[in-house]
Design an enzyme around this catalytic site. Structure first.
Site, PDB file in Angstrom:
ATOM      1  N   CYS A 113       0.806  -1.235   0.000  1.00 47.58           N
ATOM      2  CA  CYS A 113       0.000   0.000   0.000  1.00 47.58           C
ATOM      3  C   CYS A 113       0.834   1.278   0.000  1.00 47.58           C
ATOM      4  O   CYS A 113       0.303   2.364  -0.234  1.00 47.58           O
ATOM      5  CB  CYS A 113      -0.944  -0.004   1.202  1.00 47.58           C
ATOM      6  SG  CYS A 113      -2.054  -1.411   1.212  1.00 47.58           S
ATOM      7  N   HIS A 239      -3.576   7.226   2.871  1.00 46.09           N
ATOM      8  CA  HIS A 239      -3.952   5.938   2.286  1.00 46.09           C
ATOM      9  C   HIS A 239      -5.363   5.581   2.742  1.00 46.09           C
ATOM     10  O   HIS A 239      -5.703   5.720   3.913  1.00 46.09           O
ATOM     11  CB  HIS A 239      -2.935   4.882   2.743  1.00 46.09           C
ATOM     12  CG  HIS A 239      -3.317   3.490   2.356  1.00 46.09           C
ATOM     13  ND1 HIS A 239      -3.720   3.177   1.084  1.00 46.09           N
ATOM     14  CD2 HIS A 239      -3.374   2.344   3.076  1.00 46.09           C
ATOM     15  CE1 HIS A 239      -3.996   1.880   1.027  1.00 46.09           C
ATOM     16  NE2 HIS A 239      -3.803   1.355   2.225  1.00 46.09           N
ATOM     17  N   ASN A 269      -9.988  -0.472   0.020  1.00 44.20           N
ATOM     18  CA  ASN A 269      -8.538  -0.292   0.006  1.00 44.20           C
ATOM     19  C   ASN A 269      -7.996  -0.793  -1.335  1.00 44.20           C
ATOM     20  O   ASN A 269      -8.017  -1.986  -1.609  1.00 44.20           O
ATOM     21  CB  ASN A 269      -7.952  -1.088   1.180  1.00 44.20           C
ATOM     22  CG  ASN A 269      -6.446  -0.964   1.284  1.00 44.20           C
ATOM     23  OD1 ASN A 269      -5.783  -0.448   0.376  1.00 44.20           O
ATOM     24  ND2 ASN A 269      -5.907  -1.441   2.389  1.00 44.20           N
TER      25      ASN A 269
HETATM   26  C1  COA Z   1     -10.107  -5.654   9.810  1.00 48.22           C
HETATM   27  C2  COA Z   1     -10.764  -4.668  10.768  1.00 48.22           C
HETATM   28  C3  COA Z   1     -11.789  -3.832  10.045  1.00 48.22           C
HETATM   29  C4  COA Z   1     -11.473  -5.449  11.865  1.00 48.22           C
HETATM   30  O1  COA Z   1     -12.036  -4.565  12.806  1.00 48.22           O
HETATM   31  P1  COA Z   1     -11.795  -4.807  14.362  1.00 48.22           P
HETATM   32  O2  COA Z   1     -12.562  -3.770  15.063  1.00 48.22           O
HETATM   33  O3  COA Z   1     -10.305  -4.855  14.579  1.00 48.22           O
HETATM   34  O4  COA Z   1     -12.478  -6.205  14.586  1.00 48.22           O
HETATM   35  P2  COA Z   1     -11.847  -7.546  15.132  1.00 48.22           P
HETATM   36  O5  COA Z   1     -10.808  -8.071  14.183  1.00 48.22           O
HETATM   37  O6  COA Z   1     -11.430  -7.303  16.540  1.00 48.22           O
HETATM   38  O7  COA Z   1     -13.071  -8.485  15.053  1.00 48.22           O
HETATM   39  C5  COA Z   1     -14.194  -8.294  15.868  1.00 48.22           C
HETATM   40  C6  COA Z   1     -15.199  -9.382  15.617  1.00 48.22           C
HETATM   41  O8  COA Z   1     -15.820  -9.161  14.334  1.00 48.22           O
HETATM   42  C7  COA Z   1     -15.762 -10.357  13.563  1.00 48.22           C
HETATM   43  N1  COA Z   1     -15.665 -10.020  12.149  1.00 48.22           N
HETATM   44  C8  COA Z   1     -14.562  -9.898  11.393  1.00 48.22           C
HETATM   45  N2  COA Z   1     -14.884  -9.588  10.135  1.00 48.22           N
HETATM   46  C9  COA Z   1     -16.222  -9.478  10.098  1.00 48.22           C
HETATM   47  C10 COA Z   1     -17.139  -9.162   9.095  1.00 48.22           C
HETATM   48  N3  COA Z   1     -16.768  -8.876   7.837  1.00 48.22           N
HETATM   49  N4  COA Z   1     -18.453  -9.123   9.414  1.00 48.22           N
HETATM   50  C11 COA Z   1     -18.874  -9.384  10.651  1.00 48.22           C
HETATM   51  N5  COA Z   1     -18.044  -9.701  11.644  1.00 48.22           N
HETATM   52  C12 COA Z   1     -16.738  -9.746  11.388  1.00 48.22           C
HETATM   53  C13 COA Z   1     -14.548 -11.076  14.062  1.00 48.22           C
HETATM   54  O9  COA Z   1     -14.653 -12.445  13.774  1.00 48.22           O
HETATM   55  C14 COA Z   1     -14.586 -10.790  15.539  1.00 48.22           C
HETATM   56  O10 COA Z   1     -15.503 -11.658  16.140  1.00 48.22           O
HETATM   57  P3  COA Z   1     -15.196 -12.322  17.580  1.00 48.22           P
HETATM   58  O11 COA Z   1     -15.067 -11.151  18.505  1.00 48.22           O
HETATM   59  O12 COA Z   1     -16.387 -13.167  17.789  1.00 48.22           O
HETATM   60  O13 COA Z   1     -13.912 -13.055  17.379  1.00 48.22           O
HETATM   61  C15 COA Z   1      -9.712  -3.742  11.406  1.00 48.22           C
HETATM   62  O14 COA Z   1      -8.901  -4.475  12.292  1.00 48.22           O
HETATM   63  C16 COA Z   1      -8.826  -3.090  10.393  1.00 48.22           C
HETATM   64  O15 COA Z   1      -9.261  -2.307   9.585  1.00 48.22           O
HETATM   65  N6  COA Z   1      -7.494  -3.360  10.453  1.00 48.22           N
HETATM   66  C17 COA Z   1      -6.553  -2.776   9.559  1.00 48.22           C
HETATM   67  C18 COA Z   1      -6.667  -3.456   8.268  1.00 48.22           C
HETATM   68  C19 COA Z   1      -5.989  -2.714   7.195  1.00 48.22           C
HETATM   69  O16 COA Z   1      -6.343  -1.587   6.926  1.00 48.22           O
HETATM   70  N7  COA Z   1      -5.037  -3.344   6.553  1.00 48.22           N
HETATM   71  C20 COA Z   1      -4.363  -2.804   5.473  1.00 48.22           C
HETATM   72  C21 COA Z   1      -3.409  -1.805   5.949  1.00 48.22           C
HETATM   73  S1  COA Z   1      -2.683  -1.098   4.565  1.00 48.22           S
END
Ligand code: COA
Length: 312
Positions: A113, A239, A269
């Protein structure tokens, strides 16, 4: 040392749009979950036979048309992609021939990215010391190909697209800002990777925290090294990975909301393509004036991260 400037932007997004409602039919998720956790509503998805180079060529044509620069005037083509058409030839060579850039040297860089900022920093070196006078950067990504469409943790986040810029050496000594800082740390390789050359694997929660910290630190560093304050920045283009990351960063840097460009809701993204897609959109909307200082910041797999400040 020569001065340098971005003189044109352009982009391409595939026609097919995948909405949160579409994803609700594919995995156990909801529009409400995706919207509140990421701010994403739609993403563009390339056709099966539409490769990264095919999208890059469309974006490149758009940039050339807007610039008035002839293909043979381009001397350097840097292509940032994490989803090349094949191991080799490079996607850059395929785009070079597709655009008729017969006088350009062309190569790919891999920085996920952060690809646009890495490319700017490479182009900066070649133009500043005078090796070349006109360079093109294309960032093109087909993440739909490396997404496991059964993994709800990742399939909601990414989209396809391509965008780029032409950067030109200024013959007269010029004092406008064109500064890039790039960084890498391979010890985090496992947190965001395509380990089996197949699908993205990501520890989203950890990536989220390190992304905010790293982008906060590097924007503070670049502002300081340019002798600027956040008030001097007319437009901040981070980004576009997640609205919560963008908002946290804006709050950390105390940048007013109206100065932060956001389009993650419509593209998801798009990795390296995300900043140049946003830059092109902001320019087309007339949000940038000559002399404005624009700050970019990105973070991605590697980890790689970087920031730029440029003057329009
Ligand atoms: C991926 C992201 C959106 C997840 O959000 P979060 O608030 O961290 O959520 P978590 O990973 O803690 O997951 C919370 C719960 O939601 C669930 N979950 C994950 N994806 C889901 C979806 N698409 N729909 C519903 N529930 C979902 C998980 O399984 C978890 O359930 P659990 O608590 O029963 O285990 C977030 O971590 C994120 O954006 N991270 C950065 C990713 C990124 O930008 N990467 C590229 C960088 S360049």
């Amino acid at each position: 040392m020569f001065g340098i400037k971005i003189i044109a932007t352009g982009s391409y997004a595939p026609k097919k749009v995948l909405s949160n409602a579409d994803l609700e039919k594919m995995v156990d998720t909801s529009d409400e979950w995706i919207t509140t956790r990421t701010g994403i509503k739609n993403r563009h998805i390339a056709a099966k036979n539409e490769t990264a180079s095919a999208m890059g060529i469309k974006a490149g044509k758009n940039i050339l048309e807007k610039s008035g620069i002839k293909p043979e005037e381009i001397e350097l083509l840097v292509v940032a992609t994490a989803t090349p058409d094949m191991n080799f030839p490079s996607t850059a060579c395929l785009i070079q021939t597709g655009l008729g850039l017969k006088n350009a040297v062309a190569f790919d860089i891999s920085a996920a990215c952060s690809g646009f900022i890495y490319s700017l920093s490479i182009v900066e070196q070649y133009l500043k010391i005078g090796t070349y006078s006109t360079a093109m950067i294309i960032c093109t990504e087909k993440f739909s190909e490396i997404i496991n469409w059964e993994d709800r943790n990742t399939c909601i986040l990414f989209g396809d697209g391509a965008a780029g810029v032409i950067v030109k050496r200024e013959e007269e000594q010029n004092t406008s800002v064109f500064k890039n800082i790039i960084k890498s740390d391979g010890k985090y390789a496992d947190l965001l990777a395509v380990p089996d050359r197949k699908y993205i694997d990501m520890k989203g929660n950890t990536v989220f925290k390190i992304a905010i910290r790293s982008m906060g630190d590097i924007t503070t560093e670049i502002l300081k090294s340019c002798g600027l304050k956040t008030e001097d920045i007319a437009l901040f283009i981070p980004h576009q990975a997640n609205l919560r990351i963008i908002n946290a960063l804006g709050d950390l840097l105390k940048i007013p909301k109206e100065k932060v460009y956001i389009n993650v809701g419509e593209y998801g993204n798009t990795s390296a393509a995300s900043i140049p897609i946003a830059l092109n959109e902001a320019d087309e909307k007339g949000l940038i004036k000559k002399g404005d200082k624009i700050m970019f910041v990105a973070f991605g797999g590697g980890f790689t991260w970087g920031a730029s400040i440029i003057e329009w």
